[in-house]
Write an enzyme that holds these catalytic residues in place. Structure first.
Site, PDB file in Angstrom:
ATOM      1  N   PHE A 188       0.804  -1.218   0.000  1.00 48.64           N
ATOM      2  CA  PHE A 188       0.000   0.000   0.000  1.00 48.64           C
ATOM      3  C   PHE A 188       0.837   1.268   0.000  1.00 48.64           C
ATOM      4  CE2 PHE A 188       0.982  -0.462   4.502  1.00 48.64           C
ATOM      5  CZ  PHE A 188       1.229   0.842   4.897  1.00 48.64           C
ATOM      6  N   LYS A 212      -1.099  -7.507  -9.098  1.00 50.31           N
ATOM      7  CA  LYS A 212      -2.093  -7.400  -8.028  1.00 50.31           C
ATOM      8  C   LYS A 212      -1.705  -6.226  -7.144  1.00 50.31           C
ATOM      9  CE  LYS A 212      -2.595  -8.900  -3.901  1.00 50.31           C
ATOM     10  NZ  LYS A 212      -3.369  -7.764  -3.321  1.00 50.31           N
ATOM     11  N   CYS A 320       9.738   1.513   3.493  1.00 49.24           N
ATOM     12  CA  CYS A 320      10.652   0.428   3.838  1.00 49.24           C
ATOM     13  C   CYS A 320      12.077   0.937   3.994  1.00 49.24           C
ATOM     14  CB  CYS A 320      10.595  -0.672   2.776  1.00 49.24           C
ATOM     15  SG  CYS A 320      11.196  -0.173   1.152  1.00 49.24           S
TER      16      CYS A 320
END
Length: 537
Positions: A188, A212, A320
């Protein structure tokens, strides 16, 4: 539901969305999608270069994290729909792989132009579904765009090797070929950048691709797919499916899928790596991180403090590569007050508002998890010189907001150090020397990235050579490499042997084929019972 008219008008008419002409729309209306949202406010999937409504009754809500308003519902693709998408991808690959690489590059050239023209639209969608500021969302798009630009010149990275005359009439040549149907499972936190890390290189290399997107932030990927079709990508070379774990399981197990790219959390990343490889697929899985900043007392104090605050609290810490862990060495330990003072200046609010620095966390659950870690960290002896838990954003009282928070007196055994917090929280440790700081970093299981702030070339060189992290910044807070390199996290931050984008990315989406040919001018022995030994006199 009422569709957000200003943004939809901008998207459909190919006009850039800016806060100056639609500043308040996101707070007032729930829906953020374009024509990929059907009349029942369900997100369509993308196949045949068009948006198609799923027959599934399974729904996953897409929520604006600043307002808690429902943007629409994801319909998870059925098993039959997924199988049909894969079959289309197989057929598309058979034709696409035969298209000369220079023609595939031309599609990418047009694609990067379209993305540039629609950056503001993409950023508006990202802000509405993810919560990050518009400026940060534009950066999200731009860092992905850089990978698209590298896909415009993929041919040199697909070159092989050759050697004539390995025997008297024998030549050998190697070249890179695409794998087939490749897939991507996205997080996300970077709704544009991470998809653009994946499918542009894959399709430029000759593969077909099934993406996806995160079920929390689907719209940017859907607009990117629409633009890819507009750029000239043939039908079903790129398709998009929706869903949660069931869709992931289908990706991992389908016999016609050759490769999986994943970016996200450790639990999902380990699962996808294990399941994908068990079914014979290539997998590259970028996972968790605990990125450290080591500050030596000879660093530029003002510049370093500003860099640390931006790297720790930007995107509400949901990166991240966020510098979530700080090690102050020696006399630099008294810089903590400067960091707290600078972080306290940051404005918390909805990402589309002017002057906002820190947007909301993605969900209530994500916020509650961060709050729990802060609470437990304090119980374990940490101090909290900056507490953002009680932040209030008056106009968006239901949003998932958490103000910048600084935890000090952290030890390596504290939960605030052990966990990847993934929120606007900076955990501060102390060390007496560079060697002690490096020992802390190297003992951590993660190896995504780290940074050192110093004026000493010798200290920087020692750190660079001896630190066990895949990406190192020297007076650079977030050392994410440009696409001519690769994203090279290591240790527990990645599974798989090949990294994202750059040469490594092209190698992941291709395989070597070696051809040895014998063309004797006159009749010759073409083989026998013994092992051939080319080159033997």
């Amino acid at each position: 539901m009422t569709i957000i008219r200003p943004l939809l008008a901008a998207v459909s008419a190919n006009r850039s969305f800016t806060p100056s002409n639609s500043k308040r729309f996101l707070a007032c209306q729930p829906n953020v999608a374009g024509k990929w949202l059907n009349e029942k406010d369900v997100y369509n999937y993308f196949t045949n270069n068009a948006f198609v409504t799923s027959s599934s009754s399974d729904r996953l809500p897409v929520i604006n994290p600043a307002t808690q308003q429902l943007s629409g519902n994801i319909a998870e693709n059925t098993a039959d729909e997924f199988d049909e998408v894969v079959l289309k991808a197989v057929h598309a690959y058979e034709d696409w792989k035969l298209v000369p690489v220079q023609q595939r590059q031309r599609v990418m050239l047009e694609y990067q132009r379209l993305i540039r023209d629609r950056t503001a639209d993409l950023a508006g969608l990202i802000t509405a579904e993810n919560g990050k500021t518009l400026a940060d969302a534009k950066g999200d798009v731009f860092r992905g765009l850089e990978v698209v630009e590298s896909a415009c010149q993929v041919a040199p990275q697909m070159l092989g090797d050759s050697l004539a005359g390995v025997s008297s009439t024998v030549d050998t040549v190697s070249f890179r070929e695409p794998l087939g149907v490749c897939t991507g499972v996205c997080p996300f936190n970077f709704p544009a950048m991470i998809p653009l890390w994946m499918f542009p290189l894959a399709v430029a290399s000759g593969n077909s691709f099934i993406l996806k997107p995160s079920e929390k932030t689907p719209s940017a990927s859907l607009l990117l797919a629409e633009l890819a079709a507009e750029a000239g990508l043939p039908e079903n070379v790129l398709q998009i499916v929706h869903g949660g774990k069931d869709t992931v399981d289908r990706i991992c197990s389908h016999k016609d899928i050759q490769a999986i790219s994943f970016v996200g959390g450790n639990f999902a990343g380990e699962y996808i790596f294990q399941q994908g490889t068990a079914h014979g697929k290539r997998v590259q899985s970028n996972m968790g991180a605990k990125n450290h900043a080591v500050v030596l007392p000879d660093a530029d104090r003002g510049a370093t403090v500003r860099a640390l605050v931006g790297a720790a609290f930007g995107a509400a810490g949901q990166r991240c590569m966020a510098l979530s862990t700080l090690i102050l060495v020696g006399e630099a330990q008294d810089w903590l007050s400067d960091i707290v003072e600078e972080a306290a200046k940051l404005s918390v609010g909805a990402g589309w508002e002017d002057g906002v620095d820190v947007g909301p966390l993605i969900t209530h659950d994500a916020k509650n998890r961060v709050l729990d870690i802060i609470h437990r960290s304090i119980d374990q002896g940490a101090e909290i010189p900056l507490d953002g838990r009680d932040v209030h954003v008056n106009e968006y009282s239901t949003g998932n907001f958490l103000g910048p928070t600084v935890l000090s007196k952290i030890t390596p055994s504290n939960i605030g150090y052990q966990e990847e917090i993934f929120g606007p929280v900076l955990a501060c440790l102390e060390a007496k020397s560079l060697e002690e700081a490096m020992q802390i970093v190297n003992s951590n299981p993660y190896g995504n990235g780290c940074a050192i702030f110093t004026a000493s070339g010798a200290a920087a060189r020692k750190f660079t050579r001896e630190i066990q992290a895949g990406q190192v910044g020297i007076n650079v807070p977030i050392p994410v490499p440009l696409p001519m390199f690769s994203f090279t996290g290591n240790k527990a931050s990645i599974r798989g042997d090949l990294n994202f984008y750059g040469k490594s990315g092209v190698q992941f989406y291709t395989q070597l084929k070696t051809v040895t040919s014998n063309w004797p001018y006159r009749s010759a022995d073409l083989g026998g019972m013994t092992m051939p030994t080319m080159g033997k006199e």
